[in-house]
Design a protein around this motif. Structure first.
Motif, PDB file in Angstrom:
ATOM      1  N   LYS A   1      -6.898   0.780  37.704  1.00 47.88           N
ATOM      2  CA  LYS A   1      -8.272   1.284  37.810  1.00 47.88           C
ATOM      3  C   LYS A   1      -9.096   0.851  36.594  1.00 47.88           C
ATOM      4  O   LYS A   1     -10.248   0.423  36.717  1.00 47.88           O
TER       5      LYS A   1
ATOM      6  N   ASN B   1      -4.925   0.629  33.021  1.00 42.07           N
ATOM      7  CA  ASN B   1      -4.145   0.609  34.252  1.00 42.07           C
ATOM      8  C   ASN B   1      -4.955  -0.169  35.301  1.00 42.07           C
ATOM      9  O   ASN B   1      -5.976  -0.788  34.969  1.00 42.07           O
TER      10      ASN B   1
ATOM     11  N   ASN C   1     -12.946   8.016  29.442  1.00 41.46           N
ATOM     12  CA  ASN C   1     -12.115   8.025  30.650  1.00 41.46           C
ATOM     13  C   ASN C   1     -10.684   7.537  30.403  1.00 41.46           C
ATOM     14  O   ASN C   1     -10.020   7.058  31.319  1.00 41.46           O
ATOM     15  N   HIS C   2     -10.180   7.697  29.180  1.00 40.66           N
ATOM     16  CA  HIS C   2      -8.868   7.132  28.875  1.00 40.66           C
ATOM     17  C   HIS C   2      -7.733   7.784  29.660  1.00 40.66           C
ATOM     18  O   HIS C   2      -6.739   7.128  29.972  1.00 40.66           O
ATOM     19  N   LEU C   3      -7.876   9.041  30.031  1.00 42.02           N
ATOM     20  CA  LEU C   3      -6.799   9.717  30.759  1.00 42.02           C
ATOM     21  C   LEU C   3      -6.636   9.176  32.181  1.00 42.02           C
ATOM     22  O   LEU C   3      -5.546   9.236  32.748  1.00 42.02           O
ATOM     23  N   THR C   4      -7.720   8.640  32.740  1.00 39.06           N
ATOM     24  CA  THR C   4      -7.663   8.118  34.109  1.00 39.06           C
ATOM     25  C   THR C   4      -7.585   6.597  34.168  1.00 39.06           C
ATOM     26  O   THR C   4      -7.132   6.039  35.168  1.00 39.06           O
ATOM     27  N   ASP C   5      -8.018   5.914  33.100  1.00 36.26           N
ATOM     28  CA  ASP C   5      -8.157   4.461  33.165  1.00 36.26           C
ATOM     29  C   ASP C   5      -7.253   3.689  32.199  1.00 36.26           C
ATOM     30  O   ASP C   5      -7.204   2.465  32.274  1.00 36.26           O
TER      31      ASP C   5
ATOM     32  N   TYR D   1      -3.033   5.636  24.033  1.00 36.91           N
ATOM     33  CA  TYR D   1      -3.741   4.979  25.128  1.00 36.91           C
ATOM     34  C   TYR D   1      -4.389   3.701  24.605  1.00 36.91           C
ATOM     35  O   TYR D   1      -5.231   3.746  23.704  1.00 36.91           O
TER      36      TYR D   1
END
Length: 245
Positions: free
Chosen positions: A224, A222, A202-206, A218
């Motif tokens: 989230k 963040n 989930n690195h693109l969202t978190d 990454y």
């Protein structure tokens, strides 16, 4: 002589937690680290658990720090022990939650990097031995390191070599906990083991996209992601303390 924790030692089900770590623990790049960093979100989770009456904490995360920066004799270690001594509730169960390794794993840049798996384990044991000597009723919980992208290259050089080294630290943590199970039982535990895979997926969202010397990398959660990581830590801590409360 070891000290075994029993419920009778605590007048109420309360925790004092000192979080030891690097920039991820510190909550760098978050708008309000005091409330959004993983230690704060871990405590927010714990405060909702019915088996706990109170949870106090101190965030001793320092950006760029390695295990060498937390060794006994350093100013950082002194501040960790001061934080543990400064809690007002002296009857609460004292916990040291440790999440180190990201900076140790770097190819170059952070203090002492690269730190070999054997030396990483040796440093952790030196830290924990002193903490338990000075706070014999405390418990230590090791949170597994967190994934970072294999092109991570900012002030420090990490890349795939660093990521592979980071992964090699995990069995060293688990092995160290097994050693303590014999030499000082019921005081040192493995905490979270799930966050590494979670952030890889989930690195693109978190995780925060950052500009590096080999493109966008990454590394830091963040808001989230910090909440997710804090929940992982909170669950792990709760699973350990439920054997006492």
């Amino acid at each position: 002589m070891t000290s075994t924790i029993t419920l009778a030692q605590h007048k109420k089900n309360a925790l004092n937690i000192v979080f030891i770590g690097n920039s991820i623990t510190q909550g760098v790049q978050l708008a309000d680290a005091a409330t959004e960093a993983p230690p704060a979100t871990a405590v927010a989770y714990l405060q909702k658990q019915k088996n706990l009456d109170a949870v106090n904490f101190s965030n001793q995360g320092h950006s760029g720090y390695t295990t060498l920066d937390f060794l006994p004799g350093t100013d950082t270690f002194t501040k960790v022990e001061q934080a543990a001594s400064n809690f007002t509730d002296k009857d609460a169960l004292l916990i040291f939650s440790i999440k180190l390794g990201t900076n140790d794993s770097a190819i170059q840049g952070p203090h002492g990097a690269p730190v070999s798996p054997d030396n990483y384990q040796k440093n952790l044991k030196t830290i924990v031995d002193k903490l338990l000597a000075d706070f014999p009723k405390a418990i230590v919980i090791f949170q597994h390191p967190v994934w970072y992208s294999p092109n991570t290259y900012n002030g420090g050089k990490y890349l795939q070599e660093g990521l592979s080294r980071l992964q090699s630290y995990i069995p060293m943590i688990d092995g160290l906990v097994k050693t303590y199970a014999t030499i000082n039982p019921q005081h040192v535990f493995v905490g979270d083991t799930k966050a590494f895979a979670y952030f890889e997926k989930n690195h693109l969202t978190d995780l925060i996209p950052e500009n590096g010397k080999q493109g966008t990398f990454y590394l830091h959660p963040n808001k989230k992601g910090a909440e997710a990581l804090g929940r992982f830590w909170g669950i792990a801590i709760d699973n350990v303390v439920r054997r006492y409360f």
